[in-house]
Design an enzyme around this catalytic site. Structure first.
Site, PDB file in Angstrom:
ATOM      1  N   HIS A 274       3.358   4.485   2.171  1.00 13.85           N
ATOM      2  CA  HIS A 274       2.561   4.893   1.017  1.00 13.85           C
ATOM      3  C   HIS A 274       1.327   4.022   0.928  1.00 13.85           C
ATOM      4  O   HIS A 274       1.391   2.838   1.227  1.00 13.85           O
ATOM      5  CB  HIS A 274       3.379   4.773  -0.287  1.00 13.85           C
ATOM      6  CG  HIS A 274       2.820   5.591  -1.382  1.00 13.85           C
ATOM      7  ND1 HIS A 274       1.849   5.114  -2.226  1.00 13.85           N
ATOM      8  CD2 HIS A 274       3.052   6.876  -1.743  1.00 13.85           C
ATOM      9  CE1 HIS A 274       1.527   6.075  -3.076  1.00 13.85           C
ATOM     10  NE2 HIS A 274       2.234   7.154  -2.806  1.00 13.85           N
ATOM     11  N   ASP A 325       8.806  12.187  -0.807  1.00 12.31           N
ATOM     12  CA  ASP A 325       9.032  13.363   0.041  1.00 12.31           C
ATOM     13  C   ASP A 325      10.294  13.232   0.887  1.00 12.31           C
ATOM     14  O   ASP A 325      10.850  14.236   1.330  1.00 12.31           O
ATOM     15  CB  ASP A 325       7.819  13.599   0.947  1.00 12.31           C
ATOM     16  CG  ASP A 325       6.603  13.974   0.126  1.00 12.31           C
ATOM     17  OD1 ASP A 325       6.755  14.764  -0.810  1.00 12.31           O
ATOM     18  OD2 ASP A 325       5.506  13.450   0.402  1.00 12.31           O
TER      19      ASP A 325
HETATM   20  N1  COA Z   1       5.608   5.966  10.199  1.00 16.04           N
HETATM   21  C1  COA Z   1       5.319   4.974  11.062  1.00 16.04           C
HETATM   22  N2  COA Z   1       4.415   3.988  10.814  1.00 16.04           N
HETATM   23  C2  COA Z   1       3.791   4.049   9.623  1.00 16.04           C
HETATM   24  C3  COA Z   1       4.053   5.046   8.672  1.00 16.04           C
HETATM   25  C4  COA Z   1       4.985   6.026   9.002  1.00 16.04           C
HETATM   26  N3  COA Z   1       5.258   6.999   8.144  1.00 16.04           N
HETATM   27  N4  COA Z   1       3.279   4.848   7.595  1.00 16.04           N
HETATM   28  C5  COA Z   1       2.568   3.758   7.846  1.00 16.04           C
HETATM   29  N5  COA Z   1       2.852   3.269   9.076  1.00 16.04           N
HETATM   30  C6  COA Z   1       2.276   2.108   9.704  1.00 16.04           C
HETATM   31  C7  COA Z   1       0.947   2.501  10.354  1.00 16.04           C
HETATM   32  O1  COA Z   1       1.119   2.931  11.689  1.00 16.04           O
HETATM   33  C8  COA Z   1       0.172   1.218  10.256  1.00 16.04           C
HETATM   34  O2  COA Z   1       0.623   0.363  11.254  1.00 16.04           O
HETATM   35  P1  COA Z   1      -0.399  -0.571  12.057  1.00 16.04           P
HETATM   36  O3  COA Z   1      -0.984  -1.486  11.007  1.00 16.04           O
HETATM   37  O4  COA Z   1       0.452  -1.248  13.078  1.00 16.04           O
HETATM   38  O5  COA Z   1      -1.432   0.355  12.627  1.00 16.04           O
HETATM   39  C9  COA Z   1       0.615   0.638   8.916  1.00 16.04           C
HETATM   40  O6  COA Z   1       1.929   1.154   8.695  1.00 16.04           O
HETATM   41  C10 COA Z   1      -0.296   1.022   7.751  1.00 16.04           C
HETATM   42  O7  COA Z   1      -0.351   2.449   7.688  1.00 16.04           O
HETATM   43  P2  COA Z   1      -1.622   3.304   7.337  1.00 16.04           P
HETATM   44  O8  COA Z   1      -1.559   4.623   8.047  1.00 16.04           O
HETATM   45  O9  COA Z   1      -2.875   2.494   7.527  1.00 16.04           O
HETATM   46  O10 COA Z   1      -1.394   3.552   5.808  1.00 16.04           O
HETATM   47  P3  COA Z   1      -2.269   4.468   4.885  1.00 16.04           P
HETATM   48  O11 COA Z   1      -2.262   3.829   3.566  1.00 16.04           O
HETATM   49  O12 COA Z   1      -3.598   4.785   5.483  1.00 16.04           O
HETATM   50  O13 COA Z   1      -1.441   5.828   4.853  1.00 16.04           O
HETATM   51  C11 COA Z   1       0.317   7.323   4.417  1.00 16.04           C
HETATM   52  C12 COA Z   1      -0.447   6.097   3.929  1.00 16.04           C
HETATM   53  C13 COA Z   1       1.264   7.764   3.315  1.00 16.04           C
HETATM   54  C14 COA Z   1      -0.673   8.470   4.695  1.00 16.04           C
HETATM   55  C15 COA Z   1       1.100   6.960   5.694  1.00 16.04           C
HETATM   56  O14 COA Z   1       2.078   5.999   5.375  1.00 16.04           O
HETATM   57  C16 COA Z   1       1.721   8.161   6.343  1.00 16.04           C
HETATM   58  O15 COA Z   1       1.059   8.857   7.130  1.00 16.04           O
HETATM   59  N6  COA Z   1       3.027   8.474   6.036  1.00 16.04           N
HETATM   60  C17 COA Z   1       3.669   9.647   6.566  1.00 16.04           C
HETATM   61  C18 COA Z   1       3.230  10.879   5.767  1.00 16.04           C
HETATM   62  C19 COA Z   1       3.864  10.926   4.399  1.00 16.04           C
HETATM   63  O16 COA Z   1       5.057  10.713   4.237  1.00 16.04           O
HETATM   64  N7  COA Z   1       3.033  11.237   3.405  1.00 16.04           N
HETATM   65  C20 COA Z   1       3.467  11.348   2.024  1.00 16.04           C
HETATM   66  C21 COA Z   1       2.841  10.272   1.190  1.00 16.04           C
HETATM   67  S1  COA Z   1       3.528  10.259  -0.444  1.00 16.04           S
END
Ligand code: COA
Length: 389
Positions: A274, A325
């Site tokens: 998140h 979710d």
């Molecule tokens: N699975 C695997 N790794 C994850 C992850 C996931 N669901 N969510 C975050 N990470 C990791 C990223 O790869 C990143 O790692 P790194 O620093 O080694 O590159 C780190 O955690 C930070 O993630 P980041 O993508 O920069 O976070 P964000 O704040 O930009 O994105 C989300 C937040 C929610 C979009 C992201 O966690 C995600 O894509 N989750 C899956 C989709 C989801 O469940 N969405 C519903 C949100 S309520």
């Protein structure tokens, strides 16, 4: 020149870009609708902890709270429900529009189109007075479930089931989808999911809706934009992806290894992580509890066993926690909904938060218009087409 060309002579001036990529950590405006507190892992809607609302209220009470700022008393709820129930029917034309949509289009595209059509039907579309906007918000609350359920039936080649005014919003949705109202425990689990999905401050879809409202566009257009944003798998679409993933894993005994492999391949695992919560999503314990109620009610533990194994590995290896979710996906599946209807159900709930934010934006508006730092081609002269190679 490549459209993603970056001018090699561009001298980065980091202080000019004063927000992080994806607006991370940026406070864009004030709001009195809800507060997400990552430090205390809490979420409050107009001061009320969401867990308390989920355990003690029905979704209609929370919708009233969103629109009016206070929980209703018995008479206020009665009046509000009378209004909502009176608006559940949709026009024959709108039903025809939903029926005419390609059967393989995603239900999020159906609901986006249906809400857009509803806006075309409302002659007060340009009236943004508080009273009319509130009325439009209640129309959306009442009619979106009917639109989603109609699409559900048509996509299955079944007849439309009209709404019933003697049922609660959640009961009526089951009635319109399946022709019957299930056990009260199942209805409660569904109602809880709507309460938990109702609002979440400046998330991507709410921010989108506010941007549209800030141009003095109308509430329907802002809602349509919100639906477009919610559809994406990084936002609301994740609840569907969670269930696709669980079905792909199929066997709880394989879940642990599946997660180990996914992490080794640096896969993004849907339903985890998140932007704001870094040590757990405040809504998850409540939704997990009701997903477990679903498992016990239908006598099928497979999805919750898988849930626990996936969560254990992810938390141990990456310290990344499930978001709402993750439990909502299997909960909806165990309720009997088709996977691609999970995000439209989210729309049924989030319309309350969107409308509250749109009304807040309208009440104290300034157009949202940020800047960007240009890094493209340096200024150059236009060569007439005859001389261009
Ligand atoms: N699975 C695997 N790794 C994850 C992850 C996931 N669901 N969510 C975050 N990470 C990791 C990223 O790869 C990143 O790692 P790194 O620093 O080694 O590159 C780190 O955690 C930070 O993630 P980041 O993508 O920069 O976070 P964000 O704040 O930009 O994105 C989300 C937040 C929610 C979009 C992201 O966690 C995600 O894509 N989750 C899956 C989709 C989801 O469940 N969405 C519903 C949100 S309520």
């Amino acid at each position: 020149m490549d459209k993603n060309y970056v001018n090699p002579d561009y001298v980065p001036e980091p202080e000019k870009v004063n927000t992080k990529k994806g607006l991370e950590g940026s406070v864009i405006d004030t709001s009195s609708v809800s507060k997400v507190n990552a430090e205390t892992n809490s979420l409050v809607y107009r001061g009320y902890p969401v867990q308390d609302l989920a355990e003690n209220c029905r979704f209609e009470e929370v919708a009233y709270l969103m629109y009016n700022g206070e929980l209703p008393n018995t008479q206020q709820l009665k009046d509000f429900e009378k209004l909502e129930r009176g608006h559940r029917e949709i026009s024959k034309n709108l039903l025809g529009v939903i029926k005419a949509l390609p059967h393989n289009c995603h239900p999020m595209d159906s609901i986006r189109t249906a809400v857009s059509y509803l806006g075309c039907e409302d002659v007060r579309v340009w009236d943004k007075s508080p009273a009319t906007n509130l009325d439009k918000a209640i129309l959306l609350l009442a009619k979106i479930p009917t639109m989603v359920a109609a699409d559900y039936r048509f996509k299955k080649g079944l007849e439309y089931i009209a709404p019933k005014a003697d049922l609660t919003l959640s009961e009526n949705f089951f009635h319109m989808c399946f022709g019957k109202v299930p056990d009260a425990k199942i209805v409660k689990a569904f109602d809880v999911s709507l309460i938990l999905y109702a609002e979440h401050s400046f998330n991507a879809s709410t921010f989108t809706a506010r941007v549209v409202a800030s141009t003095e566009s109308d509430l329907y257009s802002a809602t349509v934009a919100g639906i477009g944003a919610l559809k994406g798998p990084l936002h609301g679409g994740a609840n569907e992806q969670v269930m696709h993933m669980m079905k792909e894993i199929a066997d709880p005994a394989k879940a642990e290894q599946w997660m180990i492999d996914a992490l080794a391949q640096k896969r993004k695992v849907m339903g985890f992580g998140h932007r704001v919560y870094k040590s757990g999503d405040s809504r998850v314990p409540t939704m997990k509890k009701y997903a477990q109620v679903m498992a016990d009610t239908i006598g099928e533990q497979k999805w919750m066993q898988m849930y626990n194994s996936l969560e254990k590995v992810m938390v141990e290896k990456k310290k990344i926690y499930p978001n709402l979710d993750f439990p909502a996906g299997p909960a909806y599946f165990m309720m009997g909904f088709e996977i691609d209807f999970f995000t439209p159900i989210f729309v049924m709930a989030r319309t309350t938060g969107w409308s509250a934010h749109i009304m807040e934006q309208v009440a104290n508006n300034r157009i949202i218009r940020p800047l960007s730092e240009y890094i493209g081609a340096p200024q150059r002269k236009v060569i007439p087409i005859s001389d261009r190679r």
